[in-house]
Design an enzyme around this catalytic site. Structure first.
Site, PDB file in Angstrom:
ATOM      1  NE  ARG A  91      -3.164   0.152   2.994  1.00 49.87           N
ATOM      2  CZ  ARG A  91      -3.308   0.577   4.257  1.00 49.87           C
ATOM      3  NH1 ARG A  91      -2.933  -0.169   5.265  1.00 49.87           N
ATOM      4  NH2 ARG A  91      -3.837   1.772   4.491  1.00 49.87           N
ATOM      5  CB  SER A  94      -0.304   4.469   4.169  1.00 54.19           C
ATOM      6  OG  SER A  94       0.229   3.299   4.746  1.00 54.19           O
ATOM      7  CE  LYS A 131      -3.696  -2.946  12.447  1.00 52.42           C
ATOM      8  NZ  LYS A 131      -3.956  -1.962  13.511  1.00 52.42           N
ATOM      9  CG  ASP A 132      -4.404  -4.267   7.513  1.00 51.23           C
ATOM     10  OD1 ASP A 132      -5.190  -3.955   8.422  1.00 51.23           O
ATOM     11  OD2 ASP A 132      -3.487  -3.527   7.106  1.00 51.23           O
ATOM     12  CB  THR A 183     -11.589   4.065  18.246  1.00 49.71           C
ATOM     13  OG1 THR A 183     -11.355   2.756  17.693  1.00 49.71           O
ATOM     14  CG2 THR A 183     -12.622   3.946  19.355  1.00 49.71           C
ATOM     15  CB  SER A 208     -11.586  -0.574  16.213  1.00 48.15           C
ATOM     16  OG  SER A 208     -11.545  -1.855  16.800  1.00 48.15           O
ATOM     17  CG  LEU A 209     -17.636  -2.579  15.295  1.00 47.73           C
ATOM     18  CD1 LEU A 209     -18.477  -3.640  14.610  1.00 47.73           C
ATOM     19  CD2 LEU A 209     -18.530  -1.477  15.857  1.00 47.73           C
ATOM     20  NE  ARG A 210      -9.070  -4.796  18.183  1.00 53.05           N
ATOM     21  CZ  ARG A 210      -8.278  -4.005  18.896  1.00 53.05           C
ATOM     22  NH1 ARG A 210      -8.081  -4.237  20.188  1.00 53.05           N
ATOM     23  NH2 ARG A 210      -7.686  -2.970  18.339  1.00 53.05           N
ATOM     24  NE  ARG A 211      -7.489   0.213  18.647  1.00 62.70           N
ATOM     25  CZ  ARG A 211      -7.068   0.283  17.391  1.00 62.70           C
ATOM     26  NH1 ARG A 211      -7.875   0.770  16.449  1.00 62.70           N
ATOM     27  NH2 ARG A 211      -5.864  -0.128  17.052  1.00 62.70           N
ATOM     28  N   GLY A 225      -8.739   6.953   8.627  1.00 67.79           N
ATOM     29  CA  GLY A 225      -7.664   7.684   7.973  1.00 67.79           C
ATOM     30  C   GLY A 225      -6.307   7.150   8.392  1.00 67.79           C
ATOM     31  CG  ASN A 226      -2.801   8.790   6.496  1.00 73.04           C
ATOM     32  OD1 ASN A 226      -2.832   9.694   7.316  1.00 73.04           O
ATOM     33  ND2 ASN A 226      -2.678   9.032   5.186  1.00 73.04           N
ATOM     34  CB  THR A 255      -5.658  11.403   8.189  1.00 74.31           C
ATOM     35  OG1 THR A 255      -5.039  11.503   6.898  1.00 74.31           O
ATOM     36  CG2 THR A 255      -7.074  11.942   8.110  1.00 74.31           C
ATOM     37  NE  ARG A 256      -6.567   6.016  12.020  1.00 72.53           N
ATOM     38  CZ  ARG A 256      -6.767   4.758  12.366  1.00 72.53           C
ATOM     39  NH1 ARG A 256      -6.821   4.436  13.636  1.00 72.53           N
ATOM     40  NH2 ARG A 256      -6.910   3.818  11.460  1.00 72.53           N
ATOM     41  CB  CYS A 259     -13.799  -5.043  10.188  1.00 71.39           C
ATOM     42  SG  CYS A 259     -12.040  -5.031   9.822  1.00 71.39           S
TER      43      CYS A 259
END
Length: 306
Positions: free
Chosen positions: A8, A10, A80-81, A124, A126-129, A147-148, A151-152, A240
């Site tokens: 990728r 990024s 993890k992706d 966040t 992320s549903l996990r977080r 975002g990367n 960006t965050r 996800c």
């Protein structure tokens, strides 16, 4: 021999891919490497959470297509992706370059998660977080935050959130760990399968050919961890869209696997620890997953929302 590798575009993805390739170059100096930057759907769609876009695989599908069509020879991913099931004809060649698997808190205003006032906004998607952070604090608001890394951080500076929670591994690879206010322990927030690990993917037919290439990259303990975590995901068919986590640690001849699972609301949760032999990581992952499936059956019988 020339090897074309895909990544990728990024800043973090390119950095960690080049770190990986440098190791491969030292293993076989006579090999020429050619970089191919590939834009994925996950890179293009940044205005909605991953679970609304389509879940896992959003950051690798286009790269896998390049592999299958033989425009590149290998690809480097954040493990993890990678979905628990890969496209037919592709395989996981090696995992390595292990970095801190924990999640961490970044905030301009607050030093710790405990210090953040009730009603504050935590960025966040992320549903996990969200599910695990809510177990620690029920009085905070979670907002979609994509975002990367740059960006965050910019969104945080602009006041779009009071704090954000992200993977520590990316910050450390970018040598930006000075931005971290607090690290969540593995017991507090269990990471997703593969967090902190890099993976090399190739065509299944080329696996034997590339074995000499990965000698100094591949980590045996990281692969044991990977096998346990990904078997857990495979049994539960996780992605996800489901709040779940799995993190394995190899200690001597034992594997300690910590797992988390929640329903769609994030309110009904299961958190477990299992221990098994390093020779049988898949069996441990399956045991942990089967226990959650059994618990879901009991909860459904009791008319809870799993």
């Amino acid at each position: 021999m020339k090897i074309k590798y895909g990544t990728r575009g990024s800043k973090l993805a390119v950095l960690q891919t080049r770190q990986t390739v440098e190791i491969l170059k030292k293993t076989l100096p006579e090999v020429e490497f050619e970089e191919h930057i590939i834009k994925t759907l996950g890179d293009k769609v940044t205005d909605m959470p991953l679970f609304k876009v389509g879940g896992q695989g959003l950051f690798i599908k286009e790269i896998e297509t390049e592999l299958l069509e033989k425009r590149i020879d290998i690809a480097v991913h954040s493990l993890k992706d990678m979905p628990h099931e890969m496209s037919e004809g592709l395989c996981l060649l090696a995992v390595g370059l292990e970095e801190d698997p924990r999640d961490c808190l970044i905030s301009i205003k607050y030093s710790t998660y405990k210090e953040i006032p009730a009603g504050a906004v935590i960025g966040t998607s992320s549903l996990r977080r969200r599910a695990q952070l809510a177990l620690l604090r029920e009085d905070l608001i979670f907002s979609d935050y994509r975002g990367n890394l740059d960006t965050r951080l910019k969104k945080l500076e602009d006041g779009e959130a009071d704090a954000i929670v992200i993977a520590a591994a990316g910050l450390k690879r970018l040598q930006s760990e000075n931005k971290v206010r607090e690290y969540f322990s593995i017991n507090e927030v269990i990471p997703p399968a593969g967090q902190g690990l890099l993976a090399i993917q190739c065509r299944t037919d080329d696996k034997e050919r590339f074995f000499p290439l990965i000698k100094n990259f591949a980590s045996e303990s990281a692969m044991i961890r990977t096998r346990a975590e990904r078997e857990f995901l495979r049994i539960l068919q996780g992605g996800c869209k489901t709040p779940m986590a799995a993190h394995a640690q190899v200690t001597g001849d034992k594997i300690i696997l910590q797992t988390f699972f929640a329903d769609d609301s994030g309110k009904n949760t299961i958190k477990n620890i299992h221990t098994g032999a390093v020779e049988k990581p898949e069996e441990l992952g399956e045991e942990a997953a089967r226990e959650i499936l059994a618990a879901k059956e009991i909860l459904c019988t009791n008319r809870m929302s799993f």
